[in-house]
Enzyme design. Structure first.
Site, PDB file in Angstrom:
ATOM      1  N   ARG A  35       0.821  -1.208   0.000  1.00  0.00           N
ATOM      2  CA  ARG A  35       0.000   0.000   0.000  1.00  0.00           C
ATOM      3  C   ARG A  35       0.853   1.254   0.000  1.00  0.00           C
ATOM      4  NH1 ARG A  35      -3.371   0.167   5.150  1.00  0.00           N
ATOM      5  NH2 ARG A  35      -1.350  -0.435   6.004  1.00  0.00           N
ATOM      6  N   SER A  53       8.608  -4.934   6.160  1.00  0.00           N
ATOM      7  CA  SER A  53       8.531  -5.966   7.198  1.00  0.00           C
ATOM      8  C   SER A  53       9.326  -7.224   6.856  1.00  0.00           C
ATOM      9  CB  SER A  53       7.073  -6.298   7.476  1.00  0.00           C
ATOM     10  OG  SER A  53       6.399  -5.109   7.773  1.00  0.00           O
ATOM     11  N   ASP A  97       7.030  -3.607  10.713  1.00  0.00           N
ATOM     12  CA  ASP A  97       5.616  -3.452  11.090  1.00  0.00           C
ATOM     13  C   ASP A  97       5.392  -3.509  12.609  1.00  0.00           C
ATOM     14  OD1 ASP A  97       6.221  -6.160  11.073  1.00  0.00           O
ATOM     15  OD2 ASP A  97       4.380  -6.790  10.074  1.00  0.00           O
TER      16      ASP A  97
HETATM   17 MG    MG Z   1       0.451  -6.453   8.380  1.00  0.00          MG
END
Ligand code: MG
Ligand code: ADP
Length: 470
Positions: A84, A146, A200
């Site tokens: 995103r 992440s 994250d």
């Molecule tokens: Mg996630």
């Protein structure tokens, strides 16, 4: 093939016998906590870090948001289920956020890194066009990436290893912020600077800390599991940054790797071992393989297949789907555990209809399947609690909030309560804690890290190296 029913004992007793290795005593979780603490200390020590299983990466995030953060920030979220681009507007207490999901093809996930970063830069450019951000001046960006990274500063971090299905050439051991800036420079149409690289877990912690200043631990319970926490600088042997105030830094533990030196073998079941052997990364991420969403459904599936082979479920019948690896989703566990006798196992029946077993499903099967799911969930939640209690006992502050993100925690009907109960049991009695869902750490958390970075920079705190010409 139809299997003979276990004749000597009632079925439930036989199933309890199959599941006994999942029903662990308090002492076992205490032992897990002690080993974890030892492994974490090895990761923090300069002498043992190279061989340590739990890497305990310093993140260079040293201050929590204080609620005064303001401004427009871009954020990227790469390494979860979706990629995103986000625009976050921080206005003190309120936060506005817009985001767009951009698909990443399989080809990009395993192709050359240059292509991946060119794609990311083109998504940023597309997003900025959509939101009239081009020509609106310089925009700082927080990059939630992440994957395990060894950081040299807040905005310099080398990828240690790809995980979760990514395998782009030319990225491992490279600074991913530099790769992003190079891709942005190749386009030349956007004025964006990545001021912070974060995991994250860190986004999760920061996002919750914005509202609750006692937050010092961030935990992910989604596809995988990981945790970060605020550590005192004098306990971080590997720290080579500046030692001024604040004398603390968030450590990204990468605790999912726990167990890969065999230290958890005493509790791993034959099913855990089979799942590991069939995985893309055998011998690695063994704690994660007992806890997270990517594996819990598969643990249950293999137990069900085993019970069928002993004639304990579905009148001894399996189905092609039940026999297919990874086809019993972790979300099924949530559905099955929500059912009660009163609603006549409505959800469980839907699950087994999907799996082509409705003809053979009795009410006793429903009860037994629910029992199996509840023990697999309970072990996962309790193992995660052993990790959380270890961190809480180490931080040793009277009242800490643990921020948790991830669909497993969010949607499972009992995960929160199971974690509350076991963490309480494993915690030093004088300490208190809360466990809270963290909302959108990868977006809001990234913006907050970028904002805090900006504050550091203006206050002359090191750990942030301005790059490019921005
Ligand atoms: Mg996630
Ligand atoms: P990510 O970790 O990739 O950022 P999520 O936090 O959404 O993404 O976690 C996805 C994982 O959560 C999947 O592995 C899936 O098995 C699990 N999951 C999704 N829905 C549920 C549910 N209803 N109950 C339990 N687990 C779920």
């Amino acid at each position: 093939m139809v299997h003979q029913k276990c004749v000597r004992k009632p079925t439930r007793k036989c199933i309890e016998n199959v599941m006994k290795d999942y029903d662990l005593e308090k002492g076992t979780y205490e032992r897990v906590g002690r080993i974890l603490l030892d492994e974490m200390e090895q990761g923090l020590s300069r002498d043992t870090n190279a061989s340590a299983v739990i890497k305990m990466f310093p993140t260079y995030v040293r201050a929590l948001p204080d609620g005064s953060e303001r401004g427009n920030f871009l954020a990227l979220d790469l390494g979860g289920t979706n990629f995103r681009v986000l625009l976050i507007t921080l206005k003190g207490a309120s936060v506005e956020m817009e985001n767009k999901i951009y698909p990443i093809s399989q080809e990009l996930m395993i192709g050359h890194g240059t292509k991946l970063f060119d794609h990311i830069a083109s998504c940023i450019s597309d997003f900025m066009t959509d939101h009239n951000l081009k020509g609106a001046g310089h925009l700082p960006l927080g990059f939630t990436f992440s994957f395990p990274c060894a950081q040299d500063s807040l905005n310099v971090g080398r990828l240690v290893q790809w995980t979760k299905g990514f395998a782009c050439e030319g990225v491992q051991n490279q600074d991913v912020v530099k790769l992003l800036h190079e891709a942005i420079a190749r386009r030349g149409d956007i004025d964006v600077e990545c001021v912070a690289l974060l995991n994250d877990t860190v986004g999760c912690l920061m996002s919750c800390a914005f509202l609750d200043h006692n937050t010092e631990i961030g935990v992910i319970l989604g596809t995988g599991t990981n945790a970060c926490y605020m550590e005192k600088l004098d306990r971080v042997g590997t720290w080579d940054g500046d030692r001024g105030e604040p004398q603390q830094v968030i450590i990204n533990t990468e605790w999912g790797a726990f167990g890969s030196n065999g230290c958890l073998d005493f509790l791993r079941t034959d099913v855990d071992k089979a799942i590991d052997e069939a995985s893309l990364n055998p011998g690695k991420q063994l704690y994660e393989k007992m806890i997270s969403g990517m594996y819990m459904g598969e643990i249950v599936r293999r137990v069900l297949v085993k019970c069928v082979s002993q004639g304990l479920l579905f009148e001894g019948h399996s189905s092609d789907l039940l026999d297919t690896p990874a086809r019993f989703y972790t979300k099924y566990i949530s559905e099955i555990e929500k059912d009660t006798d009163e609603d006549e196992f409505r959800r469980t029946k839907i699950v087994f209809e999907e799996l082509g077993l409705e003809e053979h499903l009795t009410d006793d099967d429903c009860r037994n399947v629910q029992y199996i799911c509840s023990l697999v969930s309970q072990r996962a939640a309790y193992l995660a609690s052993a990790g959380i209690a270890t961190l809480l006992n180490r931080i040793e502050k009277p009242n800490i909030t643990v921020a948790v993100d991830g669909s497993l925690y969010r949607y499972h009907p009992y995960f929160h309560q199971l974690m509350m109960d076991k963490t309480r049991q494993l915690l030093k009695p004088e300490l208190n804690f809360h466990i809270r869902l963290s909302e959108d750490g990868s977006g809001r958390g990234a913006a907050l890290v970028a904002a805090v970075a900006h504050r550091y920079h203006s206050q002359g705190i090191h750990g942030y190296k301005p790059t490019t010409n921005g």
